[in-house]
Scaffold this active site. Structure first.
Site, PDB file in Angstrom:
ATOM      1  CD  GLU A   1       7.336   1.813  11.899  1.00 54.81           C
ATOM      2  OE1 GLU A   1       7.596   0.729  11.344  1.00 54.81           O
ATOM      3  OE2 GLU A   1       6.434   1.944  12.727  1.00 54.81           O
TER       4      GLU A   1
ATOM      5  CB  CYS B   1      11.870  -1.712   4.105  1.00 49.97           C
ATOM      6  SG  CYS B   1      10.080  -1.599   4.066  1.00 49.97           S
TER       7      CYS B   1
ATOM      8  CB  CYS C   1      -1.617   3.672   4.886  1.00 45.99           C
ATOM      9  SG  CYS C   1      -2.094   2.799   3.378  1.00 45.99           S
TER      10      CYS C   1
ATOM     11  CB  CYS D   1      -4.736  -3.818   4.515  1.00 39.98           C
ATOM     12  SG  CYS D   1      -4.539  -3.392   2.774  1.00 39.98           S
TER      13      CYS D   1
ATOM     14  CB  CYS E   1      -1.809  -3.268   7.395  1.00 40.92           C
ATOM     15  SG  CYS E   1      -0.410  -2.170   7.164  1.00 40.92           S
TER      16      CYS E   1
ATOM     17  CB  CYS F   1       4.006  -2.508   8.012  1.00 41.02           C
ATOM     18  SG  CYS F   1       4.667  -3.738   6.935  1.00 41.02           S
TER      19      CYS F   1
HETATM   20  N1  SAH Z   1       0.773  -0.437   0.562  1.00 41.14           N
HETATM   21  C1  SAH Z   1       1.693  -1.356  -0.037  1.00 41.14           C
HETATM   22  C2  SAH Z   1       3.012  -1.504   0.679  1.00 41.14           C
HETATM   23  C3  SAH Z   1       3.023  -1.581   2.156  1.00 41.14           C
HETATM   24  S1  SAH Z   1       3.056  -3.027   3.087  1.00 41.14           S
HETATM   25  C4  SAH Z   1       1.045  -2.701  -0.209  1.00 41.14           C
HETATM   26  O1  SAH Z   1      -0.074  -2.878   0.221  1.00 41.14           O
HETATM   27  O2  SAH Z   1       1.647  -3.563  -0.822  1.00 41.14           O
HETATM   28  C5  SAH Z   1       4.139  -4.247   2.467  1.00 41.14           C
HETATM   29  C6  SAH Z   1       3.527  -5.638   2.554  1.00 41.14           C
HETATM   30  O3  SAH Z   1       3.343  -6.063   3.915  1.00 41.14           O
HETATM   31  C7  SAH Z   1       2.169  -5.713   1.904  1.00 41.14           C
HETATM   32  O4  SAH Z   1       2.064  -6.908   1.184  1.00 41.14           O
HETATM   33  C8  SAH Z   1       1.245  -5.731   3.095  1.00 41.14           C
HETATM   34  O5  SAH Z   1       0.000  -6.278   2.768  1.00 41.14           O
HETATM   35  C9  SAH Z   1       2.033  -6.564   4.066  1.00 41.14           C
HETATM   36  N2  SAH Z   1       1.638  -6.426   5.474  1.00 41.14           N
HETATM   37  C10 SAH Z   1       1.122  -5.358   6.109  1.00 41.14           C
HETATM   38  N3  SAH Z   1       0.885  -5.628   7.404  1.00 41.14           N
HETATM   39  C11 SAH Z   1       1.263  -6.896   7.593  1.00 41.14           C
HETATM   40  C12 SAH Z   1       1.267  -7.769   8.715  1.00 41.14           C
HETATM   41  N4  SAH Z   1       0.814  -7.355   9.901  1.00 41.14           N
HETATM   42  N5  SAH Z   1       1.742  -9.019   8.529  1.00 41.14           N
HETATM   43  C13 SAH Z   1       2.193  -9.419   7.331  1.00 41.14           C
HETATM   44  N6  SAH Z   1       2.210  -8.663   6.248  1.00 41.14           N
HETATM   45  C14 SAH Z   1       1.746  -7.421   6.361  1.00 41.14           C
END
Ligand code: SAH
Length: 358
Positions: free
Chosen positions: A95, A108, A115, A119, A122, A336
């Site tokens: 995406e 973006c 991944c 987390c 996510c 994301c």
């Molecule tokens: N792997 C990298 C970049 C990807 S995500 C990282 O962890 O930074 C980009 C940002 O969006 C990160 O801060 C991630 O923690 C956040 N993110 C992911 N899923 C999310 C969600 N459902 N709501 C809000 N932020 C989210």
């Protein structure tokens, strides 16, 4: 690093000159090819009008050009944000998002297919890691969006699916190509890389002499809580992450950003705000608050709007530079990895029903 010997769009101008030599073509062709790929953004050799036909055919066979195929595009009726689903050469899906701001157009991009960071909030990590993207596959997400929209991209954030520092060599090569004055020439200051905090790679990145912004996904202020929502916290403590952020700031002069997704009743208390301010102050970090985007499979809820504003106020009162991420594309698959995840789930369901029909 992934094999770049045939991936001509992942090569630097010097490497391209080497390929010209190896294949018996004059050196000046390197610059022409590079411009066609990275400035004119052509999709195939046939469009390179000043390249002799025989040469184009030879290169087409030996050095196929990386391109991406647009599988789906959603355009927000609310703010014009565009979300793209692209297929790579091997049909892997990623995406990318196009956003218009006052300061310019931002894309973006994803750095990996899936991944493995895990987390909890996510969607990108729900299906695990399939593979890392090559530099040309990262570039092509931007190039294809510029082709489709016909609008110049001025800002790039590596905040889509994947952990960029888990694909380090390809990321750094991508950053050099993206900001090369002979290519798309995006200013390094307009590029942001976001990481969940792979500490040793932060030190490496600081030493690359790039003026890009580093965003640290913090999301919790104690190690205990961070470990609950981010597995990477089992490997590196917040103190170690802060030290790495400090090093990045000192070495590059670039202010780091903390990303902090507000999850209701998980990390949004007054005490959280206070501790967050204490972490940010020594680094002069900018804090980006993101009301967590609820992912169906996860069950986390957003902090209420008043709560988000109160949290912001508490940080401001302590002299911290803070912003609330503007929620764009609320009416499309915003979070994301959600668009990709939905497509994968649809595919699985199709496979199931296909099998059921046999
Ligand atoms: N792997 C990298 C970049 C990807 S995500 C990282 O962890 O930074 C980009 C940002 O969006 C990160 O801060 C991630 O923690 C956040 N993110 C992911 N899923 C999310 C969600 N459902 N709501 C809000 N932020 C989210």
């Amino acid at each position: 690093m992934q094999e770049t010997t045939r991936d001509i769009k992942s090569m630097t101008l010097e490497e391209l000159a080497g390929v010209m030599k190896e294949n018996g073509f004059p050196a000046f062709r390197a610059k022409q090819l590079y411009r066609w790929m990275h400035v004119s953004l052509v999709r195939n050799y046939g469009e390179m009008t000043n390249i002799p036909k025989a040469m184009a055919e030879h290169l087409g066979k030996e050095y196929p050009l990386t391109t991406v195929r647009m599988i789906d595009r959603q355009i927000s009726q609310l703010d014009g944000t565009q979300k793209y689903l692209f297929a790579m050469g091997d049909d892997s899906l990623v995406e990318s998002v196009f956003m218009r701001y006052k300061f310019g157009n931002s894309v973006c991009i994803s750095s990996q297919v899936g991944c493995r960071m895990g987390c909890k909030f996510c969607a990108s990590t729900l299906d695990g890691l399939y593979r890392s993207l090559t530099p040309s596959e990262m570039l092509e997400q931007i190039y294809e969006i510029q082709r489709v929209t016909g609008e110049r991209i001025s800002h790039v954030v590596v905040m889509g699916t994947g952990e960029p520092l888990d694909n380090y060599d390809n990321l750094v090569r991508f950053l050099h190509l993206l900001t090369d004055e002979n290519g798309l020439n995006i200013s390094q200051r307009n590029v942001t890389v976001s990481t969940c905090g792979i500490v040793p790679r932060i030190y490496d990145l600081a030493k690359e002499e790039l003026s890009i912004t580093l965003a640290l996904s913090l999301h919790a202020v104690t190690d205990e809580k961070r470990r609950e929502i981010m597995p990477i916290a089992n490997q590196y403590s917040i103190a170690e992450l802060m030290e790495a952020g400090r090093y990045y700031f000192d070495r590059t002069g670039r202010q780091v950003t903390f990303e902090y997704s507000l999850i209701r009743d998980v990390n949004d208390s007054s005490q959280d705000a206070q501790m967050l301010a204490e972490l940010a102050r020594p680094l002069k970090a900018h804090i980006n608050l993101i009301p967590v985007n609820p992912v169906r499979e996860r069950g986390y809820r957003q902090t209420r709007e008043e709560g988000v504003r109160a949290f912001e106020k508490k940080l401001e009162k302590r002299g911290i530079n803070v912003s609330i991420r503007r929620v764009l594309g609320r009416d499309i698959d915003g979070a994301c990895g959600q668009l990709r995840h939905r497509h994968l789930t649809d595919q699985k369901q199709e496979t199931v029903s296909d099998n059921a029909g046999e």
